[in-house]
Write a protein that holds these residues in place. Structure first.
Motif, short mmCIF file in Angstrom:
data_model
loop_
_atom_site.label_atom_id
_atom_site.label_comp_id
_atom_site.label_asym_id
_atom_site.label_seq_id
_atom_site.Cartn_x
_atom_site.Cartn_y
_atom_site.Cartn_z
N GLU A 107 1.05 -0.96 -0.05
CA GLU A 107 -0.08 -0.23 0.25
C GLU A 107 0.98 1.33 0.51
O GLU A 107 0.29 2.68 -0.29
CB GLU A 107 -1.27 -0.30 1.61
CG GLU A 107 -1.75 -1.45 1.30
CD GLU A 107 -3.20 -0.87 0.21
OE1 GLU A 107 -3.05 0.32 -0.26
OE2 GLU A 107 -3.74 -1.59 -0.58
N VAL A 108 2.07 1.58 0.16
CA VAL A 108 3.18 2.56 0.96
C VAL A 108 4.13 2.41 0.08
O VAL A 108 4.52 3.82 -1.14
CB VAL A 108 2.90 2.66 1.89
CG1 VAL A 108 3.47 3.91 2.81
CG2 VAL A 108 2.18 2.40 3.21
N LEU A 109 4.78 1.59 -0.26
CA LEU A 109 6.02 1.69 -1.38
C LEU A 109 5.82 1.83 -2.42
O LEU A 109 7.00 2.03 -3.27
CB LEU A 109 7.20 0.46 -0.24
CG LEU A 109 7.50 0.24 0.90
CD1 LEU A 109 8.59 -0.75 1.35
CD2 LEU A 109 7.89 1.28 1.48
N PRO A 110 4.89 1.27 -3.31
CA PRO A 110 5.29 1.55 -4.94
C PRO A 110 4.77 2.27 -5.03
O PRO A 110 5.99 2.77 -6.31
CB PRO A 110 4.13 0.92 -5.10
CG PRO A 110 3.46 -0.71 -4.37
CD PRO A 110 3.75 0.68 -3.01
N LYS A 111 4.69 3.43 -4.43
CA LYS A 111 4.96 4.85 -4.68
C LYS A 111 5.83 5.45 -4.46
O LYS A 111 6.90 6.22 -5.27
CB LYS A 111 4.09 5.87 -4.26
CG LYS A 111 3.88 7.23 -4.92
CD LYS A 111 2.84 8.28 -3.81
CE LYS A 111 3.22 9.04 -4.77
NZ LYS A 111 1.38 10.34 -4.09
N ILE A 112 6.68 5.38 -3.68
CA ILE A 112 8.17 6.22 -3.20
C ILE A 112 9.24 5.21 -4.21
O ILE A 112 9.76 5.83 -4.57
CB ILE A 112 8.16 5.61 -1.90
CG1 ILE A 112 7.11 5.68 -1.04
CG2 ILE A 112 9.89 5.87 -1.43
CD1 ILE A 112 7.93 5.76 0.53
#
Length: 300
Positions: A108-113
């Motif tokens: 939920e969080v790391l793919p964008k980063i």
């Protein structure tokens, strides 16, 4: 043992152990079935013990195979770490970095980063391990980890992100059907989403944040990601990160003044990797991205 067995023998053995047959192992490694068979035979000859027994359900590992398994897994992890180390060049951000994070954070969080990071460094390759099992950075099971438990080992570079808040949430559709609880005691009349087993972490959370008497989980799963999916589907009321819930306007924060859990978050890397450009760039991107996520999660 007069002759040291080739690593290829251990790799073939481990793959057969994981896949259950010579043919499946051959497909996994891109080799022929006779080659896999020769590797297993050679390893059996070298150690002087039979490793597999043929059965209608495939190859069954013997006690000797089970005893050998953890050492073969260690060899595989060491070889992977060696290749990751060799794949990067000293003067540019290129090569492979293995990042370990919990299921929810990884999905939920790391793919964008990490996606933005790879836009900046196109030659950087990311291996993302999504698991709630803590991987050992000292033994290089991963290069960098995002952890929700404070690291205790030495020789690590640690950056604390802060406490990511968690709270009770439910889909509007569920609340329209069953009403909005006004007190913690009201939760006893609702479908609650929670854990199937009381792990050490769950017991710690329940000790710090005891639930009112009579409250039971009616939808249980040990996967945090599955719990989040159930909340989004309107199954009932469950605990999730406030920052993730804010991304969905249909999710409502329930009992915000009565209940909340601060989830400590750290980014960790072994100190031997601080001179690696690819690891340093990835570490810095994770710290900045998670700090931004933390600010978003805690903003009013």
């Amino acid at each position: 043992m007069d002759i040291e067995p080739s690593w290829d023998f251990y790799r073939s053995f481990l793959t057969v152990l994981q896949q259950g047959s010579l043919s499946a192992a051959a497909r996994e490694l891109g080799l022929t079935q006779p080659t896999i068979g020769r590797h297993v035979d050679a390893l059996e000859k070298a150690i002087g013990a039979e490793l597999f027994i043929r059965s209608p359900n495939g190859l069954l590992p013997t006690d000797a195979a089970q005893a050998l398994k953890p050492y073969a897994e260690t060899l595989a992890a060491t070889t992977a770490a060696l290749l990751r180390t060799a794949s990067g060049e000293r003067e540019r951000v290129a090569g492979t970095v293995r990042v370990s994070a919990s299921e929810v954070v990884a999905v939920e969080v790391l793919p964008k980063i990490l996606g933005n990071l790879q836009e900046t460094y196109p030659e950087l390759q990311i291996e993302l391990s999504a698991s709630d099992v803590i991987e050992d950075l000292v033994n290089r099971e991963a290069d960098i980890a995002v952890r929700m438990a404070e690291p205790q080992q030495d020789a690590l570079i640690v950056r604390r992100i802060g406490d990511i808040p968690l709270g009770f949430h439910a889909h509007r559709r569920y609340l329209e059907r069953h009403g909005i609880p006004e007190t913690m005691a009201d939760l006893a009349n609702h479908r609650l989403i929670g854990f199937d087993r009381q792990t050490a972490y769950v017991r710690l959370v329940m000790k710090r944040y005891p639930a009112p008497e009579g409250i039971k989980f009616s939808y249980r799963t040990d996967s945090n990601l599955a719990q989040l999916s159930a909340i989004r589907a309107g199954v009932g009321i469950g605990i999730c990160q406030i920052g993730l819930a804010r991304e969905n306007p249909d999710l409502v924060h329930v009992l915000p003044d009565a209940f909340g859990i601060p989830l400590g978050t750290w980014v960790v890397m072994h100190e031997s990797l601080k001179t690696s450009p690819r690891c340093r760039a990835t570490f810095d991107a994770l710290v900045k991205g998670l700090q931004d996520y933390h600010r978003y999660s805690t903003s009013e």
